[in-house]
Design a protein around this motif. Structure first.
Motif, PDB file in Angstrom:
ATOM      1  N   ALA A 163       0.827  -1.204   0.000  1.00 51.85           N
ATOM      2  CA  ALA A 163       0.000   0.000   0.000  1.00 51.85           C
ATOM      3  C   ALA A 163       0.867   1.262   0.000  1.00 51.85           C
ATOM      4  O   ALA A 163       0.351   2.374  -0.066  1.00 51.85           O
ATOM      5  CB  ALA A 163      -0.912  -0.002   1.212  1.00 51.85           C
ATOM      6  N   GLY A 164       2.186   1.059   0.144  1.00 52.77           N
ATOM      7  CA  GLY A 164       3.099   2.199   0.130  1.00 52.77           C
ATOM      8  C   GLY A 164       3.235   2.857   1.485  1.00 52.77           C
ATOM      9  O   GLY A 164       3.715   3.990   1.587  1.00 52.77           O
ATOM     10  N   LEU A 165       2.809   2.168   2.555  1.00 53.04           N
ATOM     11  CA  LEU A 165       2.895   2.747   3.903  1.00 53.04           C
ATOM     12  C   LEU A 165       4.297   2.540   4.481  1.00 53.04           C
ATOM     13  O   LEU A 165       4.960   1.547   4.164  1.00 53.04           O
ATOM     14  CB  LEU A 165       1.842   2.096   4.809  1.00 53.04           C
ATOM     15  N   PRO A 166       4.760   3.451   5.329  1.00 55.46           N
ATOM     16  CA  PRO A 166       6.115   3.317   5.918  1.00 55.46           C
ATOM     17  C   PRO A 166       6.127   2.298   7.061  1.00 55.46           C
ATOM     18  O   PRO A 166       5.987   2.664   8.216  1.00 55.46           O
ATOM     19  CB  PRO A 166       6.397   4.735   6.431  1.00 55.46           C
ATOM     20  N   VAL A 167       6.298   1.047   6.721  1.00 56.85           N
ATOM     21  CA  VAL A 167       6.099  -0.026   7.710  1.00 56.85           C
ATOM     22  C   VAL A 167       7.394  -0.428   8.404  1.00 56.85           C
ATOM     23  O   VAL A 167       8.434  -0.605   7.769  1.00 56.85           O
ATOM     24  CB  VAL A 167       5.499  -1.287   7.023  1.00 56.85           C
ATOM     25  N   VAL A 168       7.283  -0.596   9.740  1.00 58.93           N
ATOM     26  CA  VAL A 168       8.339  -1.245  10.528  1.00 58.93           C
ATOM     27  C   VAL A 168       7.668  -2.495  11.097  1.00 58.93           C
ATOM     28  O   VAL A 168       6.580  -2.396  11.671  1.00 58.93           O
ATOM     29  CB  VAL A 168       8.845  -0.331  11.675  1.00 58.93           C
ATOM     30  N   PRO A 227      11.587   6.704   4.683  1.00 60.45           N
ATOM     31  CA  PRO A 227      10.354   6.340   3.962  1.00 60.45           C
ATOM     32  C   PRO A 227      10.523   6.239   2.452  1.00 60.45           C
ATOM     33  O   PRO A 227       9.612   5.791   1.764  1.00 60.45           O
ATOM     34  CB  PRO A 227       9.377   7.462   4.334  1.00 60.45           C
ATOM     35  N   ASP A 228      11.679   6.651   1.933  1.00 65.37           N
ATOM     36  CA  ASP A 228      11.858   6.596   0.470  1.00 65.37           C
ATOM     37  C   ASP A 228      12.120   5.185  -0.036  1.00 65.37           C
ATOM     38  O   ASP A 228      11.921   4.893  -1.215  1.00 65.37           O
ATOM     39  CB  ASP A 228      13.027   7.499   0.050  1.00 65.37           C
ATOM     40  N   VAL A 229      12.599   4.311   0.861  1.00 61.30           N
ATOM     41  CA  VAL A 229      12.889   2.939   0.422  1.00 61.30           C
ATOM     42  C   VAL A 229      11.579   2.151   0.378  1.00 61.30           C
ATOM     43  O   VAL A 229      10.894   1.999   1.386  1.00 61.30           O
ATOM     44  CB  VAL A 229      13.885   2.258   1.397  1.00 61.30           C
ATOM     45  N   LYS A 230      11.185   1.708  -0.808  1.00 57.07           N
ATOM     46  CA  LYS A 230       9.907   0.980  -0.951  1.00 57.07           C
ATOM     47  C   LYS A 230      10.163  -0.419  -1.501  1.00 57.07           C
ATOM     48  O   LYS A 230      10.801  -0.576  -2.532  1.00 57.07           O
ATOM     49  CB  LYS A 230       8.967   1.710  -1.925  1.00 57.07           C
ATOM     50  N   ALA A 231       9.642  -1.383  -0.804  1.00 58.46           N
ATOM     51  CA  ALA A 231       9.770  -2.764  -1.285  1.00 58.46           C
ATOM     52  C   ALA A 231       8.589  -3.087  -2.196  1.00 58.46           C
ATOM     53  O   ALA A 231       7.497  -2.552  -2.005  1.00 58.46           O
ATOM     54  CB  ALA A 231       9.783  -3.708  -0.114  1.00 58.46           C
ATOM     55  N   VAL A 232       8.805  -3.924  -3.194  1.00 62.90           N
ATOM     56  CA  VAL A 232       7.717  -4.340  -4.091  1.00 62.90           C
ATOM     57  C   VAL A 232       7.707  -5.858  -4.162  1.00 62.90           C
ATOM     58  O   VAL A 232       8.752  -6.485  -4.337  1.00 62.90           O
ATOM     59  CB  VAL A 232       7.894  -3.740  -5.508  1.00 62.90           C
ATOM     60  N   PHE A 233       6.547  -6.455  -3.998  1.00 61.78           N
ATOM     61  CA  PHE A 233       6.437  -7.910  -4.109  1.00 61.78           C
ATOM     62  C   PHE A 233       5.687  -8.237  -5.395  1.00 61.78           C
ATOM     63  O   PHE A 233       4.613  -7.687  -5.633  1.00 61.78           O
ATOM     64  CB  PHE A 233       5.694  -8.499  -2.909  1.00 61.78           C
ATOM     65  N   GLY A 234       6.251  -9.105  -6.170  1.00 62.62           N
ATOM     66  CA  GLY A 234       5.638  -9.416  -7.459  1.00 62.62           C
ATOM     67  C   GLY A 234       4.634 -10.550  -7.361  1.00 62.62           C
ATOM     68  O   GLY A 234       4.931 -11.591  -6.790  1.00 62.62           O
ATOM     69  N   TYR A 235       3.437 -10.310  -7.896  1.00 62.35           N
ATOM     70  CA  TYR A 235       2.436 -11.376  -7.989  1.00 62.35           C
ATOM     71  C   TYR A 235       2.678 -12.123  -9.299  1.00 62.35           C
ATOM     72  O   TYR A 235       3.628 -11.822 -10.033  1.00 62.35           O
ATOM     73  CB  TYR A 235       1.030 -10.782  -7.956  1.00 62.35           C
ATOM     74  N   SER A 236       1.798 -13.033  -9.611  1.00 61.36           N
ATOM     75  CA  SER A 236       1.941 -13.782 -10.859  1.00 61.36           C
ATOM     76  C   SER A 236       1.812 -12.812 -12.046  1.00 61.36           C
ATOM     77  O   SER A 236       1.221 -11.727 -11.903  1.00 61.36           O
ATOM     78  CB  SER A 236       0.872 -14.858 -10.956  1.00 61.36           C
ATOM     79  N   HIS A 237       2.343 -13.211 -13.181  1.00 57.67           N
ATOM     80  CA  HIS A 237       2.351 -12.365 -14.365  1.00 57.67           C
ATOM     81  C   HIS A 237       0.923 -11.913 -14.708  1.00 57.67           C
ATOM     82  O   HIS A 237       0.678 -10.738 -15.016  1.00 57.67           O
ATOM     83  CB  HIS A 237       2.972 -13.160 -15.521  1.00 57.67           C
ATOM     84  N   GLU A 238      -0.008 -12.846 -14.612  1.00 60.83           N
ATOM     85  CA  GLU A 238      -1.409 -12.566 -14.969  1.00 60.83           C
ATOM     86  C   GLU A 238      -2.022 -11.510 -14.049  1.00 60.83           C
ATOM     87  O   GLU A 238      -2.646 -10.546 -14.505  1.00 60.83           O
ATOM     88  CB  GLU A 238      -2.183 -13.881 -14.828  1.00 60.83           C
ATOM     89  N   LEU A 239      -1.794 -11.690 -12.737  1.00 59.26           N
ATOM     90  CA  LEU A 239      -2.366 -10.750 -11.770  1.00 59.26           C
ATOM     91  C   LEU A 239      -1.715  -9.370 -11.900  1.00 59.26           C
ATOM     92  O   LEU A 239      -2.395  -8.345 -11.805  1.00 59.26           O
ATOM     93  CB  LEU A 239      -2.199 -11.306 -10.340  1.00 59.26           C
TER      94      LEU A 239
END
Lengths: 60, 654
Positions: free
Chosen positions: B115-120, B172-184
């Motif tokens: 969601a782009g929130l600054p999570v710890v 907060p500038d460092v954002k992790a991204v998790f990849g879903y399946s190609h279709e999703l």
């Protein structure tokens, strides 16, 4: 109180928006889990107070 | 409402989120100390605590949110927690999770991060997990998640200084991204490219919520970009149509897959640690080779021996045979006869269908001890955590009849009360599933009271119970199998998280049993009285005899005495009332073992009670409910007739 089926913590009955079926006289005495729909019994006031008292004793 | 200035003049905010009972409030107290303000969130009755703390010379406002399981809210508490996340512009969102349940709770971390929130991430209760032989590689988890991860035990303030450090140095500038399946991912891109406004959440996360039909996300879009609404709706609807499966389920499964990949190599279980008894038991209950024998054991000891033998045998003998027959009934009958000479009043109070001799006696002496023992057995199974595992176990069989394990919920509910279970069918995904479950509930799922009374009744006759179980199960499977083939539609997948199994807590079991008994008694007592008055009126006016004459051909085709008609009529008021009628006839020696078995099978399959029928009509409409009513009645009498022939021909239960 936890849901007897999915184990999630149920919100207190007064904070739960549930639609009773209206079939029971005197209103619905069950709490439907908002996540899985499972029917949990609503704890009567006397038992609720007893449980609260018992919990506070445990905490002491 | 508590405004920020009431608490502290802080510029930055820390929002604590997480499931209930993970230690958020302990952390809140550890961070803020004594000065806190607890108030209802505006427009709701949900409490939110606000406090103040200082970390490395910077003042922060800390918000303790209500427990939430997902970013997709279902309850008012979850809605408030999400609204805080959306509106409060947090400097840091601390997601508190229980180290013992990492796999169950990590999907929400993913939701917060995407969601782009600054999570710890705070992995709490680490001491307890370590005692269980678990080792969590925190640096590796931090590397894989791409956000700060702190391990700790907040009750002992372990990890608190590291957490404060992580909050102070958060970038907060460092954002992790998790990849879903190609279709999703393709689906998400298709929706999110239409989102141009500036939202608190990133467009990808909004797209996920839109695809999951989140009402608040739709309201937000309608308000933020009304001109693009049509294009967004089209993109979402096209995707839902194209995939033709539940997107909620698909996204949950994808998140689970990512979490499993992240947790690989992160959690190490001590090799020499033997699994606990409950861990082994939990595995046995869902394995078909061990699960079904275990189910039979549960049914034998929990239902047959405890409810049937002890509840319906010993306790009913004590109450009905001892207390009512020997002491209370003669005294009440004598009292009424002394007080009135009016025949109609005597009949109303203590006659064949008298308020006392039928209504009170059935409710208190016959049904209550049986349902009491049933509710006790039921509450123990519930508290152990057996039911979700039963759902997993039967999922395979249920798929054969066009359903899935999720349908076990209304089925299990049906063993409590079929009326409410019929209403709960609305939680099933497709109309097809709802109709099949409604039909099966009306036909072959006896409610707790009826089940208890029938178990008690048949367990006294050798061989009767296996015949009853075989008949009802066969009809259940055959009708389910046929309806799954005749009704068109798709078959949904089943996905469920299993809570851990545990030793039942005596207090929980007692509270649940007493609560259920109180609810049951308050519900049945007036109905039993009402039914006995109605039957008395029928007897006095001759209407009951007329009804008995109308039903006589059907009853005699089953090989039953004419008096059984009354029990069938009772059964339409309440299922258990009818079973109690059979119990009474059996106690008076009016039914042979064969007749008793045929009557019990027919009554179990026979029309549901009035309340269930009305609920069926409410949920499925007149057409479907009348169709089910007709079908169930014909099937019940057809099966009863066939069973009578088979038992007569083979000489079983003669």
């Amino acid at each position: 109180m936890k849901c007897g089926f999915c184990g999630r913590t149920l919100p207190p009955p007064d904070k739960l928006r549930q639609k009773p079926c209206g079939a029971c006289l005197g209103g619905c005495r069950k709490i439907h889990c908002p996540w899985c729909g499972y029917e949990n019994p609503m704890v009567p006031g006397l038992l609720r107070r007893w449980r609260k008292k018992d919990n506070s004793k445990e905490n002491d | 409402m508590a405004v920020q200035s009431e608490v502290c003049p802080a510029e930055r905010k820390i929002v604590l989120v997480g499931n209930p009972n993970v230690g958020k409030s302990v952390l809140f107290n550890a961070l803020t100390g004594a000065y806190t303000v607890v108030s209802n969130y505006p427009g709701t009755s949900v409490e939110v605590s606000r406090g103040c703390c200082e970390i490395e010379g910077v003042s922060y406002e800390v918000l303790d949110t209500p427990g939430m399981y997902s970013l997709l809210p279902i309850t008012e508490e979850e809605r408030v927690a999400r609204e805080i996340l959306l509106k409060e512009s947090a400097h840091t969102v601390v997601h508190v999770i229980d180290a013992r349940n990492l796999e169950r709770m990590l999907p929400m971390t993913l939701q917060l991060v995407e969601a782009g929130l600054p999570v710890v991430l705070l992995i709490n209760i680490l001491d307890e997990a370590e005692r269980r032989g678990m080792h969590i590689d925190i640096p590796l988890l931090q590397e894989k998640l791409g956000i700060p991860v702190i391990g700790g035990a907040m009750a002992r303030k372990r990890g608190l200084s590291e957490l404060r450090q992580a909050i102070a140095s958060y970038n907060p500038d460092v954002k992790a991204v998790f990849g879903y399946s190609h279709e999703l991912e393709k689906d998400l891109a298709k929706v999110s490219r239409h989102l141009t406004d500036d939202y608190t959440l990133v467009p990808r996360s909004i797209a996920l919520l839109l695809l999951q039909k989140d009402e608040d996300a739709w309201a937000l879009i309608k308000k933020a970009e009304p001109s693009r609404l049509e294009a967004i709706e089209k993109a979402v609807n096209d995707t839902i149509y194209e995939r033709r499966m539940d997107l909620n389920l698909r996204i949950s499964l994808e998140r689970k897959r990512i979490c499993r990949a992240i947790l690989e190599e992160v959690i190490h279980q001590q090799a020499d640690r033997a699994p606990t008894f409950f861990e082994k038991l939990a595995a046995w209950t869902i394995n078909p080779w061990t699960g079904f024998p275990l189910l039979l054991l549960v049914l034998y000891f929990g239902i047959y021996v405890f409810v049937g033998k002890f509840g319906a045998g010993t306790l009913v003998d004590l109450l009905e045979g001892g207390l009512f027959e020997d002491y209370i009934n003669p005294w009440v009958i004598d009292l009424v006869q002394k007080m009135t000479s009016w025949y109609w009043l005597r009949e109303l109070l203590v006659g064949e269908y008298g308020v006392f001799t039928l209504g009170v006696r059935y409710a208190v002496a016959l049904v209550l001890p049986i349902v009491g023992t049933f509710f006790l057995a039921f509450s123990i199974m519930e508290d152990v955590g057996y039911f979700p595992r039963l759902a997993m176990l039967v999922d395979r069989i249920f798929k054969k009849i066009g359903l899935n394990g999720r349908a076990v919920i209304p089925m299990v509910l049906g063993f409590g009360c079929d009326t409410m279970a019929t209403m709960v069918t609305r939680t099933l995904e497709t109309v097809r599933e709802r109709i099949i479950v409604t039909l099966l509930l009306a036909l072959a799922v006896p409610c707790s009271a009826q089940l208890g009374v029938i178990m008690g009744l048949l367990s006294e006759v050798p061989g009767a119970l296996p015949v009853w179980v075989a008949c009802v199960t066969l009809v259940f499977l055959a009708v389910g199998f046929l309806s799954a083939r005749l009704l068109p539609g798709e078959r949904p997948m089943f996905y469920m998280e299993l809570p851990p199994m545990r030793l039942p807590q005596a207090r929980n079991v007692l509270i649940k049993t007493v609560s259920r008994m109180q609810w049951y008694f308050l519900e049945i007592f007036p109905l039993f009285i009402f039914a006995s008055v109605l039957l008395w009126a029928g007897k006095m006016t001759g209407a009951l005899n007329g009804l008995v004459r109308v039903m006589a051909p059907a009853i005699s085709a089953l090989g039953l005495p004419a008096k059984t008609t009354a029990a069938f009529i009772f059964g339409f008021f309440r299922r258990d009332f009818g079973a109690a009628g059979l119990y009474d006839m059996h106690a008076q020696g009016l039914l042979s073992p064969r007749q008793l078995t045929v009557a019990a099978v027919t009554m179990t399959l026979f029309v549901p009670c009035i309340a269930q029928f009305l609920m069926m009509k409410k949920e499925r409409g007149w057409k479907v409910s009348l169709g089910i009513f007709m079908m169930v009645t014909l099937l019940a009498f057809g099966v009863g007739w066939g069973l009578n022939l088979v038992l007569g021909f083979t000489g079983w239960l003669a």
